[in-house]
Design an enzyme around this catalytic site. Structure first.
Site, mmCIF file in Angstrom:
data_model
loop_
_atom_site.group_PDB
_atom_site.id
_atom_site.type_symbol
_atom_site.label_atom_id
_atom_site.label_comp_id
_atom_site.label_asym_id
_atom_site.label_seq_id
_atom_site.Cartn_x
_atom_site.Cartn_y
_atom_site.Cartn_z
ATOM 1 N N VAL A 106 78.387 0.916 58.847
ATOM 2 C CA VAL A 106 79.605 0.801 59.656
ATOM 3 C C VAL A 106 80.581 1.841 59.117
ATOM 4 O O VAL A 106 81.430 1.543 58.274
ATOM 5 C CB VAL A 106 80.188 -0.618 59.597
ATOM 6 C CG1 VAL A 106 81.288 -0.771 60.640
ATOM 7 C CG2 VAL A 106 79.102 -1.662 59.814
ATOM 8 N N MET A 117 86.459 -6.435 61.953
ATOM 9 C CA MET A 117 85.452 -7.434 62.315
ATOM 10 C C MET A 117 84.263 -6.641 62.863
ATOM 11 O O MET A 117 84.192 -6.335 64.055
ATOM 12 C CB MET A 117 86.007 -8.430 63.322
ATOM 13 C CG MET A 117 87.077 -9.322 62.727
ATOM 14 S SD MET A 117 87.493 -10.685 63.812
ATOM 15 C CE MET A 117 88.735 -11.499 62.810
ATOM 16 N N ASP A 118 83.352 -6.334 61.968
ATOM 17 C CA ASP A 118 82.355 -5.309 62.256
ATOM 18 C C ASP A 118 81.359 -5.683 63.343
ATOM 19 O O ASP A 118 80.859 -4.806 64.046
ATOM 20 C CB ASP A 118 81.607 -4.944 60.968
ATOM 21 C CG ASP A 118 82.498 -4.190 59.984
ATOM 22 O OD1 ASP A 118 83.378 -3.451 60.449
ATOM 23 O OD2 ASP A 118 82.323 -4.349 58.769
ATOM 24 N N ALA A 119 81.030 -6.963 63.482
ATOM 25 C CA ALA A 119 80.064 -7.352 64.517
ATOM 26 C C ALA A 119 80.711 -7.349 65.898
ATOM 27 O O ALA A 119 80.176 -6.772 66.846
ATOM 28 C CB ALA A 119 79.467 -8.722 64.212
ATOM 29 N N GLY A 120 81.876 -7.970 66.008
ATOM 30 C CA GLY A 120 82.518 -8.109 67.311
ATOM 31 C C GLY A 120 83.254 -6.886 67.780
ATOM 32 O O GLY A 120 83.468 -6.712 68.984
ATOM 33 N N HIS A 161 86.590 -7.383 46.289
ATOM 34 C CA HIS A 161 86.212 -6.085 45.730
ATOM 35 C C HIS A 161 87.447 -5.365 45.189
ATOM 36 O O HIS A 161 88.281 -4.880 45.955
ATOM 37 C CB HIS A 161 85.523 -5.225 46.782
ATOM 38 C CG HIS A 161 84.885 -3.986 46.217
ATOM 39 N ND1 HIS A 161 84.117 -3.133 46.970
ATOM 40 C CD2 HIS A 161 84.901 -3.454 44.970
ATOM 41 C CE1 HIS A 161 83.687 -2.138 46.212
ATOM 42 N NE2 HIS A 161 84.164 -2.308 44.990
ATOM 43 N N TYR A 189 80.912 2.099 55.027
ATOM 44 C CA TYR A 189 80.228 1.020 54.305
ATOM 45 C C TYR A 189 78.811 0.806 54.824
ATOM 46 O O TYR A 189 78.557 0.909 56.022
ATOM 47 C CB TYR A 189 81.005 -0.289 54.433
ATOM 48 C CG TYR A 189 81.612 -0.743 53.121
ATOM 49 C CD1 TYR A 189 80.841 -1.374 52.154
ATOM 50 C CD2 TYR A 189 82.945 -0.516 52.836
ATOM 51 C CE1 TYR A 189 81.381 -1.781 50.954
ATOM 52 C CE2 TYR A 189 83.507 -0.918 51.634
ATOM 53 C CZ TYR A 189 82.720 -1.549 50.691
ATOM 54 O OH TYR A 189 83.256 -1.943 49.493
ATOM 55 N N ASP A 191 71.352 -22.474 63.350
ATOM 56 C CA ASP A 191 71.032 -23.617 64.211
ATOM 57 C C ASP A 191 69.814 -24.316 63.618
ATOM 58 O O ASP A 191 68.671 -23.977 63.920
ATOM 59 C CB ASP A 191 70.765 -23.144 65.638
ATOM 60 C CG ASP A 191 70.438 -24.297 66.589
ATOM 61 O OD1 ASP A 191 70.480 -25.467 66.144
ATOM 62 O OD2 ASP A 191 70.142 -24.023 67.764
ATOM 63 N N GLY A 193 74.508 -4.409 64.985
ATOM 64 C CA GLY A 193 73.234 -3.773 65.309
ATOM 65 C C GLY A 193 73.405 -2.362 65.838
ATOM 66 O O GLY A 193 72.575 -1.485 65.574
ATOM 67 N N THR A 204 75.455 -0.262 64.842
ATOM 68 C CA THR A 204 75.707 0.641 63.718
ATOM 69 C C THR A 204 74.552 0.667 62.720
ATOM 70 O O THR A 204 74.664 1.305 61.675
ATOM 71 C CB THR A 204 77.002 0.231 62.983
ATOM 72 O OG1 THR A 204 76.896 -1.136 62.568
ATOM 73 C CG2 THR A 204 78.213 0.384 63.885
#
Length: 721
Positions: free
Chosen positions: A448, A362-365, A670, A451, A517, A370, A372
């Site tokens: 990341v 889970m690359d964001a959390g 993929h 990737y 939003d 940002g 990375t």
């Protein structure tokens, strides 16, 4: 001998640490760092010195916030750090780290009411810190210096890793004699070793109450593309809080390390294929009058009829806020979207073996989308005349640093047509009207580890916003004893594709969930599903046997708006303002327009899917709640999956004529192929936010056509063939 080995290892660690600091300074552009200049090796061999890249340089020491949503400045971050470390909790602490220091955005009504020239609402920072093994979330008032602790409830998981977490964990195994001996036994010199920190996910109580990470390593011998040379089966479990090696497993001693042959991707290393590729002549869009967009006060972007606030973010990458469009008929600046951003990524690999089952990122959390992000390369990542924006983030000790050229903004023209019509000769009217399509692109790229993700927010002058994600970079591959498929009796047992000798590209998915939003002409909106259904006709009614009919249904509660896309059950998905109507009575709105996407096929009870349950549907709609922004939960690292978008939506709250948030997940399956080796050509997909009865008529009717006299004339070099 033992003393010599120790000195050699110590030297290796020192060199590796210096190299890391060098790379970190280069990519992070710390305020105290100097600029480094590099010479392309191939150009040097040709006795050519490439011209220096023209980077946009911003001085941030004197930055001041001018908008309620402006990110924290360098001065403000230093103020936050001073306040926090003076607090009794930190003064008494044995160890602490600041995992997130960002603006605590003011309440939405205050931001909407604010006009330029008004005093700013009180500036506050939201801080997430680990102190002596505990996680704390704080609200820090920059004016008064007051610190308030925020109750986030009883949720599992840990905050996003810091750069220092990842760096320290990566070097921790080098202190283990067993690890070093194992690496050498696998035929790798310690000086050629490259290691990566891999998030563990969550698979049961064994992994609770400890912040764990897994380290896997590669050989850099004879290549910079070490990802293609895995030391397969070697995994080290590290406790990130105690910096201890807990477990070393090596289940791949019989698997050779792939050769470095053909793994290089840098231009300077492609000598043998340059003469086989017919080069494309350089191409560039020239703007003699300069770009048509402006950047005001550092963060307000104005282009054509669009106006929005833009800022980098350590977790989301970029955040687009207060997106408004000036109506071409009335001149009114109308609200479209209050806030849009990447909320979470979910990347599960499809190999259940011991060294791979946990690779469900889970690359964001976990890593920070940002954090990375790397500096964009002028002329290659972004065209000439692009404007660059830096990210100002906090290190683990709270000190600010600058990520230069993290975001770029530019106008794009790909020869596409905005609208056109040619009249048929049978009418006797000689009419040919066409308009070029020029768009404004906001771009960032996150690397990341292996990737690379390219995220574009593309604004059109007809009111449409296209959100595109491109996948590139390097595959995460698996070592294998096989060098040819003739040796494989069960190809499905590879869990992927044999890409090269001893290299398997493992099947995996990518899911990128966006937080949208929408405030279409105001905050109170409704979600409408417009379903296309086949209707049968009777013989006496029409020569036709069937036709399509649009049936509209308004979602009353959250469960009504949980959408799985179906090719043979087509629908449109509208966000409308029921209190605002067009001249002829249609509610004004925008619609979510999906393009190519994918859905998760994992078992809903599979631990990774429970954590990534926000991908169970492609569209969700929830009532606005400022604490519900991260689809995987506030604390994602080693979370159990009890604080996700799926959990919130099960409350089935009312969403009709409310302030609502739309969530859209863009997906990719993929199955790697040889064309992905040693680096992947970019593959992209997108979705759009398109006006639907938002305007009284075509909003670009008045856009002028191009005329030869208005365009620059570039003298082309005569071609010889």
């Amino acid at each position: 001998m033992e003393g010599k080995k120790f000195l050699r290892l110590l030297s290796l660690l020192l060199v590796t640490f210096i190299l890391f600091i060098f790379i970190f300074i280069r990519n992070s552009d710390l305020p105290s760092s100097k600029n480094f200049h590099y010479v392309n090796k191939a150009a040097a061999e040709l006795e050519l010195q490439p011209p220096p890249r023209k980077l946009t340089r911003h001085v941030h020491v004197s930055d001041m916030a001018r908008h309620p949503l402006d990110p924290l400045t360098v001065q403000e971050m230093n103020r936050v750090r001073s306040i926090v470390i003076s607090h009794v909790l930190f003064k008494a602490a044995k160890c602490y780290a600041l995992h997130s220091v960002v603006l605590e955005e003011p309440p939405k009504p205050l931001v909407i009411r604010w006009k330029e020239g008004d005093p700013l609402p009180p500036r506050k920072a939201s801080v997430i810190a680990r102190v002596d093994g505990g996680t704390h979330m704080m609200s820090v008032d920059l004016g008064s210096g007051r610190v308030e602790f925020v109750d986030v409830g009883q949720v599992s998981g840990y905050p996003t890793m810091t750069i220092e977490d990842m760096n320290t964990a990566t070097f921790t195994p080098f202190g283990s004699k067993e690890f070093n001996q194992t690496v050498v036994a696998r035929g790798v010199d310690l000086k050629d070793l490259a290691c990566l920190p891999i998030s563990t996910g969550w698979y049961g109580k064994k992994e609770e109450k400890r912040r764990l990470i897994k380290i896997q390593c590669y050989s850099m011998e004879e290549t910079t593309n070490f990802y293609m040379r895995p030391i397969e089966g070697l995994t080290v479990i590290v406790d990130m809080d105690s910096n201890q090696v807990l477990e070393i497993s090596d289940n791949g001693s019989d698997i050779p390390i792939p050769q470095a042959t053909n793994t290089e991707y840098r231009f300077s290393a492609q000598k043998n294929i340059h003469h086989k590729i017919k080069p494309i002549n350089p191409i560039s869009i020239e703007q003699p009058k300069g770009p048509s967009f402006t950047v005001e006060n550092g963060h307000i972007i104005k282009w054509a009829n669009w106006e929005f606030h833009l800022k980098p973010d350590p977790r989301a990458g970029v955040i687009v806020s207060r997106a408004m469009f000036r109506d071409p008929d009335t001149g009114e600046l109308r609200n479209v979207m209050y806030k849009g951003m990447t909320s979470e990524l979910f990347v599960p690999y499809m190999d259940p073996s011991d060294a791979w089952y946990f690779k469900t990122y889970m690359d964001a959390g976990e890593y920070g989308f940002g954090l990375t992000a790397m500096p964009l390369d002028p002329l290659n990542d972004c065209p000439r005349n692009a404007y660059y924006m830096d990210g100002v983030f906090a290190a683990g000790d709270g000190r600010p640093y600058v990520r230069s050229n993290m975001v770029c903004v530019f106008e794009s023209y790909a020869g596409d047509i905005g609208w056109r019509h040619s009249e048929s000769p049978i009418t006797g009217m000689e009419i040919c009207e066409a308009r070029p399509k020029v768009t404004l692109v906001v771009r960032m790229a996150a690397s990341v580890a292996n990737y690379d993700y390219i995220v574009d927010w593309e604004f059109q002058n007809d009111g449409l916003v296209n959100i595109k994600v491109g996948l590139s970079g390097i595959l995460m591959v698996k070592g294998t004893p096989y060098t040819n498929l003739d040796q494989v009796s069960n190809q499905e047992g590879l869990y992927g594709t044999l890409l090269s000798e001893n290299v398997i590209g493992v099947i995996h998915d990518h899911y990128i969930t966006f937080y949208l939003d929408m405030d279409v002409d105001g905050s109170d909106n409704s979600f409408v599903k417009v379903n296309l259904q086949r209707q049968q006709t009777s013989p006496e009614e029409s020569p036709r046997k069937s036709y399509l009919k649009a049936t509209r249904s308004i979602a009353k509660t959250e469960k009504d708006a949980q959408i799985k896309l179906k090719l043979y059950d087509p629908s449109e998905f509208h966000v409308v303002n029921p209190s605002k109507k067009t001249r002829v009575g249609n509610p004004v709105g925008y619609k979510v327009v999906p393009a190519g996407t994918a859905a998760s096929l994992l078992d809903l009870d599979d631990p990774p899917q429970r954590r990534g349950a926000f991908t169970n549907n492609q569209i969700w709609v929830t009532p606005y709640n400022r604490s519900e922004e991260w689809a995987g939960g506030l604390f994602v690292y080693q979370s159990h999956g009890e604080d996700t978008l799926a959990t919130w939506s099960e409350r089935d709250r009312e969403i009709e004529n409310k302030d609502i948030v739309v969530w859209y997940t863009l997906g990719f399956h993929h199955i790697p192929c040889q064309e992905d080796f040693p680096i992947m050509p970019t593959v992209s997909s997108s979705f759009s936010l398109k006006p639907v009865n938002f305007f009284e008529r075509n909003p670009i009717l008045g856009i002028p056509p191009n005329f030869e006299k208005d365009l620059p004339v570039c003298q082309a070099t005569s071609s010889t063939s």
